[in-house]
Every structure is written in C-alpha cells, then in structure tokens.
Scaffold this motif. Structure first.
Motif, PDB file in Angstrom:
ATOM      1  N   PRO C   5       1.937   9.848  12.294  1.00 26.61           N
ATOM      2  CA  PRO C   5       2.937   9.860  11.223  1.00 26.61           C
ATOM      3  C   PRO C   5       4.364   9.753  11.760  1.00 26.61           C
ATOM      4  N   ALA C   6       4.628  10.431  12.891  1.00 29.26           N
ATOM      5  CA  ALA C   6       5.988  10.404  13.424  1.00 29.26           C
ATOM      6  C   ALA C   6       6.375   9.000  13.853  1.00 29.26           C
ATOM      7  N   ILE C   7       5.430   8.293  14.477  1.00 35.48           N
ATOM      8  CA  ILE C   7       5.737   6.940  14.935  1.00 35.48           C
ATOM      9  C   ILE C   7       5.960   6.016  13.746  1.00 35.48           C
ATOM     10  N   ILE C   8       5.098   6.169  12.735  1.00 34.28           N
ATOM     11  CA  ILE C   8       5.285   5.355  11.538  1.00 34.28           C
ATOM     12  C   ILE C   8       6.650   5.644  10.926  1.00 34.28           C
ATOM     13  N   ALA C   9       7.009   6.933  10.874  1.00 38.74           N
ATOM     14  CA  ALA C   9       8.292   7.321  10.294  1.00 38.74           C
ATOM     15  C   ALA C   9       9.439   6.689  11.063  1.00 38.74           C
ATOM     16  N   LEU C  10       9.378   6.772  12.389  1.00 37.70           N
ATOM     17  CA  LEU C  10      10.466   6.221  13.202  1.00 37.70           C
ATOM     18  C   LEU C  10      10.554   4.709  13.053  1.00 37.70           C
ATOM     19  N   GLU C  11       9.385   4.062  12.998  1.00 42.21           N
ATOM     20  CA  GLU C  11       9.386   2.612  12.882  1.00 42.21           C
ATOM     21  C   GLU C  11       9.930   2.174  11.527  1.00 42.21           C
ATOM     22  N   ALA C  12       9.468   2.852  10.472  1.00 40.46           N
ATOM     23  CA  ALA C  12       9.961   2.511   9.139  1.00 40.46           C
ATOM     24  C   ALA C  12      11.471   2.716   9.093  1.00 40.46           C
ATOM     25  N   GLY C  13      11.915   3.834   9.670  1.00 32.22           N
ATOM     26  CA  GLY C  13      13.344   4.119   9.682  1.00 32.22           C
ATOM     27  C   GLY C  13      14.122   3.061  10.435  1.00 32.22           C
ATOM     28  N   ALA C  14      13.578   2.631  11.582  1.00 30.71           N
ATOM     29  CA  ALA C  14      14.291   1.646  12.401  1.00 30.71           C
ATOM     30  C   ALA C  14      14.404   0.320  11.653  1.00 30.71           C
ATOM     31  N   VAL C  15      13.328  -0.055  10.963  1.00 35.57           N
ATOM     32  CA  VAL C  15      13.368  -1.307  10.209  1.00 35.57           C
ATOM     33  C   VAL C  15      14.425  -1.228   9.116  1.00 35.57           C
ATOM     34  N   LEU C  16      14.411  -0.109   8.376  1.00 34.53           N
ATOM     35  CA  LEU C  16      15.403   0.077   7.314  1.00 34.53           C
ATOM     36  C   LEU C  16      16.819   0.030   7.882  1.00 34.53           C
ATOM     37  N   ALA C  17      17.024   0.798   8.960  1.00 34.78           N
ATOM     38  CA  ALA C  17      18.373   0.908   9.518  1.00 34.78           C
ATOM     39  C   ALA C  17      18.856  -0.448  10.017  1.00 34.78           C
ATOM     40  N   ALA C  18      17.983  -1.143  10.761  1.00 34.21           N
ATOM     41  CA  ALA C  18      18.391  -2.443  11.294  1.00 34.21           C
ATOM     42  C   ALA C  18      18.661  -3.413  10.149  1.00 34.21           C
ATOM     43  N   GLY C  19      17.808  -3.352   9.121  1.00 35.71           N
ATOM     44  CA  GLY C  19      17.983  -4.230   7.963  1.00 35.71           C
ATOM     45  C   GLY C  19      19.326  -3.996   7.292  1.00 35.71           C
ATOM     46  N   TYR C  20      19.632  -2.733   7.052  1.00 38.59           N
ATOM     47  CA  TYR C  20      20.891  -2.422   6.374  1.00 38.59           C
ATOM     48  C   TYR C  20      22.082  -2.754   7.253  1.00 38.59           C
ATOM     49  N   ALA C  21      21.931  -2.530   8.564  1.00 38.85           N
ATOM     50  CA  ALA C  21      23.037  -2.862   9.458  1.00 38.85           C
ATOM     51  C   ALA C  21      23.282  -4.362   9.443  1.00 38.85           C
ATOM     52  N   ALA C  22      22.192  -5.142   9.414  1.00 37.78           N
ATOM     53  CA  ALA C  22      22.339  -6.595   9.369  1.00 37.78           C
ATOM     54  C   ALA C  22      23.018  -7.013   8.068  1.00 37.78           C
ATOM     55  N   TYR C  23      22.590  -6.414   6.979  1.00 36.75           N
ATOM     56  CA  TYR C  23      23.178  -6.694   5.664  1.00 36.75           C
ATOM     57  C   TYR C  23      24.669  -6.376   5.676  1.00 36.75           C
ATOM     58  N   ALA C  24      24.988  -5.199   6.234  1.00 38.69           N
ATOM     59  CA  ALA C  24      26.386  -4.781   6.285  1.00 38.69           C
ATOM     60  C   ALA C  24      27.196  -5.737   7.149  1.00 38.69           C
ATOM     61  N   SER C  25      26.577  -6.239   8.244  1.00 33.99           N
ATOM     62  CA  SER C  25      27.389  -7.089   9.110  1.00 33.99           C
ATOM     63  C   SER C  25      27.562  -8.468   8.495  1.00 33.99           C
ATOM     64  N   ALA C  26      26.608  -8.892   7.635  1.00 38.96           N
ATOM     65  CA  ALA C  26      26.821 -10.148   6.916  1.00 38.96           C
ATOM     66  C   ALA C  26      28.049 -10.015   6.009  1.00 38.96           C
ATOM     67  N   MET C  27      28.155  -8.850   5.341  1.00 35.66           N
ATOM     68  CA  MET C  27      29.329  -8.632   4.504  1.00 35.66           C
ATOM     69  C   MET C  27      30.590  -8.517   5.350  1.00 35.66           C
ATOM     70  N   ALA C  28      30.429  -7.884   6.514  1.00 38.40           N
ATOM     71  CA  ALA C  28      31.587  -7.725   7.400  1.00 38.40           C
ATOM     72  C   ALA C  28      32.140  -9.093   7.787  1.00 38.40           C
ATOM     73  N   MET C  29      31.199 -10.025   8.013  1.00 39.90           N
ATOM     74  CA  MET C  29      31.610 -11.379   8.370  1.00 39.90           C
ATOM     75  C   MET C  29      32.475 -11.970   7.250  1.00 39.90           C
ATOM     76  N   GLN C  30      32.019 -11.842   5.998  1.00 41.39           N
ATOM     77  CA  GLN C  30      32.798 -12.356   4.866  1.00 41.39           C
ATOM     78  C   GLN C  30      34.178 -11.716   4.837  1.00 41.39           C
ATOM     79  N   ILE C  31      34.214 -10.399   5.111  1.00 42.91           N
ATOM     80  CA  ILE C  31      35.495  -9.701   5.031  1.00 42.91           C
ATOM     81  C   ILE C  31      36.434 -10.199   6.120  1.00 42.91           C
TER      82      ILE C  31
END
Ligand SMILES: Nc1ncnc2c1ncn2[C@@H]1O[C@H](COP(=O)(O)OP(=O)(O)OP(=O)(O)O)[C@@H](O)[C@H]1O
Ligand SMILES: [Mg+2]
Lengths: 228, 378, 333
Positions: C5-31
C-alpha cells in the motif's frame, strides 16, 4: 477625491459582440457629499460604479483615488483597496440566505484580519444605529424589504469605508421606505462619507440631500447639474 | 496576529456554510468515509497480521534443519543431533516432533506437536480454541483419535491455549512425545526436524552451510527467511487489495471532481456576493481550503475509527478471507490493537491527497468569479 | 516490483504531483510570454487569475513534498525485512542505484518548493509583481526536477526485488568505509561537536544582528546554508549515536524508528524549517534591487530570519537533549 480621466470600458473586445459601455469619461468627485448617476437603462451607470469601485478594470483610461492611481493594480491589491475604501449596496441587496442578519453584516470584515469579537461588536453597533438590533439573530430570508435594506447598509459600513456605492437602492422599495433610505443617506453624508448612487428614481435625484447629479446616456456623460 | 484572526474568521464562516448545507454534504461525506474505512481496514488488518507473525517468529529458533531425500522431506535421524551441536557458534540443537492429523469426521487437518516436557501426562492433550470449535462432538472432555494401526485412542483435554495466541495455536493439538509416537507411529530414533539456536544471528548463513556439509540432505531454514516470506506475502496481499480498491478510489475522485465542479446556482451566487463585498480570490481559496479540511478530517476520523473497530474488535469480518486466505480454522482470533503513524500516513496519501489535488482546479474556477458580476445578479 | 500500500500511495502521489507540476509549468510558460501588468486586457486578467491557481498548486505540492519525503523514508524503513542484510531504511535504499538519489531529490525538491513559495510570497507582496518572470522560470525548473524524481522513484520501486542482498547502515555508515557516508561517520565526534555548536551560535548571532538591523542578510543566509550541510554531517557523526547510545551506530534513518520515539521527525522538520527559511532570506536579498521591494523585502527577510533561527534552535535543543539527560558518553570510544 476620486478622479477619472478618459475612462472607457469595452466588453468582449475584438469579438463580433464587442460593446463599448463607457466612452472616455472624465469626472472628478470631491470627498464628502452625495453624487447621483442617472440615465436610462443600459446607459452604463452600473458599469461606471463597478469601475470606480475597483470591481472591474477599465479598458483604457486611468482612475485616481486621493491622488494614487488604482487602475493597473493586480486583483490582490485592487481587492485590498476596495475593501478599505468602498462599501457596496446592491440593487437586490444580495444578502446570503440561510445566514443571520449579524453574520451577513460581518462578512466583508472576515478577510481583513480583524479580531472576530471586534467585528461582532462593530456589527452590533451598526445594527443598533440602523434600528434593527432586534432582528440580529434572524435569518435574512425572513426579513421585510426595509429590514433587508438596512442589513445591506450595515454590511456596506462594517469596514468603515470612506465611499459608499449604491446601485439602484430604491428599485424595490415603496415611497415610504425610499424616504427612510434617503434619511440614512443623509446621516452618512453628515458623517463625512462620500456617497455614489446610481438611480433613475426621481425621488432620489430630486432629493435635497443630493449634492450633484451626473447624467449618462449610451456610456457618455451628457450634462452635470447641481441642484440648489 | 492578523493572519490567525483572518483564518479564524474564514474557518468560522466555512463551518457555518458546511453546516447550513449539511444535507447536501452528508451524502458525499458518507462516501468519503466509506472509502477511507475500507482502505484503512485493509492497511490495519494486513499490518496487524504481519505484526502478529513477527511477534510469533520473534521467539522462534534462528534455524530449522530438515532432512530431504529425493526432493521430499523425510524424518531426521537423532544421531545427527550431536554432529550439529558440535559446530562452533551453535548454542543448542533441539529435536522437534510434530505433524498433521486428519480428522475424518469433520474433514479437517490439525497440527500435532509432541513435547518432551509435556505437563499433563501421556493420556492428555492441550488444544487450541479452534480445535474445540471444529472437532465436532467432544464428549466428557475427550478427543477420540484413530491411531496408525486403526485402533482408537482417546485423550483427555487437559487445557486449552488462550485466545491471544490463536493465530498460531488455533488448530494445535499438543501432547507428550510418547503419545505422539504411539499415535503416528514415528520411530523412536527419529524426529521431524531440528530447531537450532545460534549464538550470533549474523553467523546463521555460515553455520547453515556447515550443517549441509555434515548432514547429508540437510535443508536449513533460516528464521530471517521466514520473516521475509511473511513480509512479502502481507505486503503483496494488501497491495493487491489496494489495486482492486483503486477503482473505487478513482470513482470517488470523479465524484469529488463532480461535486466541486457542479456547484449549485445558489452556491455560485454566494461566492459572487462574497467577491462583491470585498473578498479576494485568495480569501475564497482559503475558505474552500477550510471546507476541504473539514470534510476530509471528518471523513478521515470517522473512517479510521470505524476501521479500528472493524479490524480490532470484530476481526475484519468483511474481508478476512481475502487477506488471510489460510485455513478455515482461523476466523475468530482477535488482533492486538496497534496503529502507527506510518499506516495513517499511507492512508492519508491514498485518500485525502488525491481528493485534495482533484479539487484544486474546480475550486480555483469558482474562486476567480468576477466581482462585478454581483452587480448584475438578481 | 514489490506491491505494498505504501508503494502504491507514493507512486500515485508522484504521478499526481508530477502531473500538476507539468500543468503548472505549462501555465507558467504562458505567463512568461504574455505577462503585461500595465494592460487591462482580458488576456492579462486571465493570466493574473492563473497565478492564483499556480500558487495554490505549489502550496499543496510543498505540503505533499514534505509528507512524501517522510513517507518515503518510512517506507524504505518498513520494507527492510524483505532484504537480506537490511536493518533499516539505509539498507532498503541501497538495494539498487535509485534509492538514495530519489531520497536526495525529494529532499532537494522540498527545499526548492519552500524557496519558491517564499519567492512567490515576496512577489505577491508588492503591486507590480517584480519577480514574476524569474519566479516562473524557477517553477519550470522545479517541475522538471519533480518529474525526474517521479521517474527515479518509480525505477527504484520497479527494480526492487525481494531477497536482494544489501548492505545496511552498519556498513554504509561505518567509520572504516571509504565513502562520503563512511567519512562522515568517522568524523571525530568531539571536534565535530565543537564546530557544530559553534556554527549554531555564530548563525544565531548573525541572525539576531540581521533581525535587529536588517543588514548582513546574505551572511545569515550563507551561514544558514552552511549549517544545513553541517547539521546533516552532525546527525551522522554524533547526534544519531547519542540517541542510539551506541558509539558505532551512525545511521541517520534509525532515529525515525519507534524505538527512538520517532525523534527523527521533529529533528529533520526543524532542520528543514531552519534551512528553507534561511535560504529564503538570501534569495530575497538577491531580488531586493527591484525598487518596489525596498519596503516589503526586508520585512519578509526579518520574519524568515526569525523562523529560521527558531528552526535551528529547535534542532540544536533536540540534539543536545540526549547528551544532557543520558549517561551515555560518546567520547572515549
Ligand atoms: N459582461 C458584459 N458583456 C457585454 N455587454 C455588457 C456586459 N455587462 C454589461 N453590458 C452592457 O453594457 C451596457 C451598460 O450596462 P449597465 O448595467 O452599466 O447599464 P445601467 O445603466 O446600469 O442600466 P440599468 O439602469 O438597467 O441598470 C448594457 O447595454 C449592457 O448590456
Ligand atoms: Mg444598473
């Protein structure tokens, strides 16, 4: 002192439904006194008030508040200015249903970082001054029109603004209640507040309390008159 | 403190909003709680089992030595006891006598252990709770066995093991070595295997190697290896459950997204009013933060407490078979209640974190409502 | 691959975090491309609205990053009995080449997220948003690092095989081992103690000076950075052994275990607070040249300096505690 220079507002610029609601308005409003904006429906009264009250940015032109420009401020700072300087009374009062009179009054003060008890105290004082202290624990949806009106006024005054902006405050009131409102407006004026009202109600712009009337048509100022 | 006062006010307002719409929030809160409850039960349960196994193995000998012939386990000649004991670093070698007994009446297998120093004499047994439950008719405190030669043997139940050790003792029947040999026909000069205690656990591997050199066909099993196997088993089982549950978590996230996106007209109007009277985008975000916190914490506590009761008081009736998957004998043992921070952190990561991230964008959408809209509301 | 469960949790978290960071940096580029604070155009208004979204995402990412750092070390800790020779997190992290890099990246990203939030806070405190472009460039950099972290972590877990023989803290942090970790463990404890506590005192002194006068911000920041590195060395060299009451046990992870009352968590949290806030003081100093920050910058620096000093003080107090209240003496072994 509020100064507008060449203020225009275009909705949906660059699109086929682009619409110019304000055309190069030049206006200066002195501190203290009641100014009424009149004009037919669609003439841009509400738009002008929201531009003055830092709710919307003008498309071009500049606005100065006591000498400092407030036009280019990012939202964070525009909100701050708005909160400190302006109190708003809306056409439909826009009270939040389900909350009490007291809670509704306190809402604009929540984000200011003032102490909760202090805000509460101030709200109670205001409600007492407006003579609805007996309705304090009541939910706003049970109030009469006049009581709602007073709650809305109390809410506008909670942050002790220098300028009170009211958009069509008498639209849903009968003559008697409108007269009461004018009395309150007069009291505020005597306290030294600047009051800006948009209205096409003759009762308002013909009132003796009013110091200045500005007429708008199709987003342009047409003439200014100062009664008395 | 300005900041604190502001948070206090926002929180106050949020709580009154959440409370005002309790009917609407309740359904969602229930789903949220249920998700946390299920995931939490899986985590609690598998970790409790693992801890129990650890506790049992803690006192186990460092090494068990079996004898193999042609790939099958066979009896261990007692003659080897001395050979192993003489290896440097070996503290003691104990022959163990044990096996299984198939009870035809109920079609169940039991574990038999013969002990040298059995307290209750040669015609008595000590049994686990599970045996009493499943044996069928127990008359006059006696268990009737069929010996290897087909004759009957009845042994008195002298004592039972406490429920606390049920995980290992549920199916256990313990008797003296003499009785065991009589019942099963195991010859006197043999044992089932040896349990070997070692002075320094780090030398286990070396000693194991030496044993294989001395005793032909010896198979040493290290305690560490067993711990590892158990650990892997429980990790794998609970991980597998979470993967299955991930569909449910995903569904929950979608509903969270849906709820955050599909605000009612009334809620939207309210946010419009707040912005109109002087709230900024960050104030709305702050309010929504507290709202999310309230809902999440409420669900988290309710779910965790529910799971605690489910697992530790009722022994996880909902999915013990999926996780335990051993013998039908085990159902009723109680797990020792113990929860650690790590389990809660994992749970938090599997539920609250996705919820929070999923709702960021919808919340931002409503928070940037233009303040002048309120002037045209009616 | 080990599934827990811990590994699944960390992996799910990493995917979410990386995804949101990528999304945020796409917006950062526009800004970065479209930002024009003077304009009242709809485009600019939209970009301004997006800054709120990015800030929110990063505030959450920061919180996520801290929890994930601890969860990661705890998971490594928890998995240690799957590997031959592993006694704690140090062993599990060593089972393949990705364990330690992931941990270091996580800690580093944690620092960076904290610094970004500080820059963001500074930028938001004045009306002309003077740091908007450097801020979003930094953000894109962090997003890339978060992505790399997610990849490393995934590789670490995927390549993890049970029954691998690994070497644990006894070996890695052994005084005779000729690695960085071994070298740190072999630091003579008495001089290290003297240097460490002296550095704490000097840092605090500089901090108080900065707090009072507003000067020497860069000096404080540098000494805070130095102290951050020194503190990690100190943990390995003498702080951890004092908690274990074992002179040869230098592992920086075992203090996270229950046997030591999870003392590692407050210890590292205090260290991170001190480090992030201290670095923040210096980062703001770098941008103080912008005219609008003349008033707001120093005030923020003062607050951060105070926070940083509190963090380091807490760290020092926790580290001193076992030396005073236990009979164990490290010296003389
Ligand atoms: N978001 C918008 N997009 C396009 N046009 C708009 C928008 N908001 C307002 N308008 C237009 O701007 C004009 C001025 O509107 P405004 O509300 O200021 O008039 P008003 O003088 O307050 O009228 P009333 O007396 O009816 O309240 C109207 O024609 C309106 O249709
Ligand atoms: Mg109007």
């Amino acid at each position: 002192m509020i100064e507008l220079s060449q203020v225009s507002k275009v909705f949906n610029p660059g699109r086929h439904n682009a619409f110019t609601a304000l055309h190069g308005i030049d206006l200066s409003i002195k501190t203290g006194g009641v100014t009424v904006f009149k004009g037919p429906s669609g003439s841009g009264k509400t738009t002008l008030l929201s531009v003055i009250g830092c709710m919307a940015r003008p498309t071009t032109g500049r606005i100065f508040l006591d000498g400092t420009e407030i036009t280019g401020l990012p939202e964070r700072f525009a909100t701050l200015t708005r909160r400190q300087t302006f109190g708003f009374i809306f056409q439909n009062y826009n009270l939040i249903r389900g909350l009490t009179v007291l809670e509704n009054t306190m809402i604009p003060a929540y984000p200011t970082g003032r102490n909760y008890q202090e805000i509460r105290q101030r709200a109670l004082e205001l409600l007492e001054k407006l003579k609805i202290e007996s309705k304090v624990p009541m939910k706003v949806e049970h109030l009469s029109g006049g009581e709602q009106q007073r709650t809305a006024i109390a809410r506008a005054l909670i942050n002790d603004p220098a300028v009170v902006i009211a958009d069509e405050p008498t639209a849903h009131l009968d003559t008697e209640l409108s007269m009461e409102l004018l009395e309150i407006v007069n009291d505020l004026k005597n306290e030294g507040k600047t009051i800006l009202v948009a209205s096409h109600d003759p009762l308002i712009f013909e009132s003796t309390a009013v110091d200045r009337v500005v007429s708008l048509r199709d987003g342009k100022m047409i003439d200014q008159e100062t009664p008395r | 403190m300005k900041w604190l006062d502001r948070q206090r006010c926002l929180m106050d307002f949020t709580l009154s909003c959440v409370w005002r719409r309790k009917g609407k929030n309740l359904g969602f809160l229930l789903v949220y709680t249920l998700i946390i409850f299920v995931v939490c039960s899986v985590i609690f349960f598998s970790n409790a089992l693992r801890r129990q196994a650890d506790a049992v193995l803690h006192d186990a000998p460092e090494m068990i030595v079996q004898k193999m012939m042609a790939g099958r386990q066979e009896l261990m000649p007692l003659a080897h006891q001395e050979d192993i004991a003489s290896i440097r670093g070996v503290r003691s070698v104990e022959p163990r006598v044990w096996g299984y007994y198939f009870h035809p009446a109920t079609q169940t297998n039991y574990t038999l252990i013969g002990r040298k120093d059995f307290r209750h004499g040669d015609d008595a047994v000590e049994v686990g709770q599970g045996v009493l439950r499943t044996w069928g008719a127990v008359q006059e405190d006696k268990l009737y066995f069929r010996m290897v030669d087909g004759k009957a043997l009845d042994l008195k139940i002298a004592a039972t093991f406490s429920a606390a050790t049920d995980l290992v003792s549920a199916d256990l029947i313990m008797m003296s070595q003499a009785t065991f040999r009589r019942l099963t026909g195991m010859p006197d000069q043999f044992a089932t295997d040896f349990s070997v205690r070692v002075r320094n656990p780090q030398e286990c591997t070396t000693i194991a190697e030496k044993i294989t050199g001395i005793v032909p066909g010896a198979r040493p099993i290290l305690r560490e290896e067993i711990v590892r196997t158990y650990s892997a088993l429980f990790n794998w089982r609970s991980g597998y459950m979470i993967v299955i549950l991930s569909a449910a978590i995903l569904a929950f996230c979608i509903s969270a997204w849906d709820k955050a996106t599909g605000l009612s007209a009334e809620e939207k109007a309210e946010i419009g009013i707040l912005k109109g009277v002087g709230w900024g985008t960050s104030d709305i975000l702050g309010m929504k933060f507290w709202e999310g916190m309230t809902v999440s914490l409420a669900a988290f506590f309710a779910g965790v407490i529910g799971a605690y009761i489910h697992v530790f008081f009722f022994s996880a009736p909902f999915f013990e078979h999926a996780l335990k998957g051993w013998s039908i004998l085990y159902p009723s043992f109680r797990l020792r209640p113990e929860v650690n921070l790590f389990e809660l952190a994992v749970l938090f990561f599997l539920t609250v974190v996705p919820y929070t991230f999923i709702t960021i964008i919808p919340i931002w959408r409503v928070s940037v409502t233009d303040p002048d809209l309120v002037m045209r509301q009616g | 691959m080990i599934l827990s469960p811990a590994i699944i949790a960390l992996e799910a978290g990493a995917v979410l975090a990386a995804g949101y960071a990528a999304y945020a940096s796409a917006m950062a580029m526009q800004i970065i491309q479209g930002w024009d604070i003077a304009s009242g155009s709809e485009q600019q208004l939209l970009l301004e609205k997006k800054t709120y979204l990015i800030s929110t995402i990063f505030a959450w990412l920061m919180a996520y990053q801290i929890i994930s750092l601890f969860l990661f070390s705890y998971t490594a800790e928890n998995l240690h009995d799957l590997f031959v020779g592993a006694m704690c997190a140090a062993g599990s992290l060593n089972v393949n080449d990705y364990g330690y890099p992931t941990l270091v990246l996580k800690a580093f990203n944690c620092l960076l997220c904290g610094i970004w939030l500080i820059v963001n806070r500074t930028d938001n405190s004045v009306a002309d948003y003077p740091l908007i472009k450097p801020k979003y460039k930094l953000l894109i950099g962090i997003a890339v690092l978060l992505l790399i972290e997610a990849i490393f972590q995934t590789t670490y877990f995927v390549q993890m095989k049970a029954d691998v023989i690994t070497s644990c803290c006894g070996m890695l942090f052994s005084e005779t081992e000729e690695t960085v970790a071994g070298g740190l463990a072999a630091l003579p404890s008495y001089p290290t103690k003297v240097i460490f506590y002296l550095s704490v005192l000097i840092t605090l002194r500089v901090g108080i000076h900065h707090y009072r006068t507003g000067r020497a911000a860069l000096v404080y920041s540098l000494s805070a950075a130095w102290l951050l590195i020194l503190s990690i060395a100190a943990v390995i060299s003498f702080i951890a052994p004092h908690f274990y009451e074992l002179p040869g046990h230098h592992c920086p992870f075992c203090i996270l275990q229950r046997e030591y009352h999870y003392i590692g968590y407050p210890l590292y949290l205090a260290l991170f607070t001190g480090g992030i806030a201290g670095l923040g003081v210096g980062v703001i100093d770098r941008f103080k040249g912008s005219p609008s920050l003349h008033a707001a910058g120093p005030l923020l620096q003062k607050h951060l300096c105070l926070l940083s000093m509190i963090g380091y003080m807490l760290f020092a107090v926790i580290s001193v505690y076992p030396m005073i209240f236990s009979d164990f003496r490290l010296e003389g072994y």
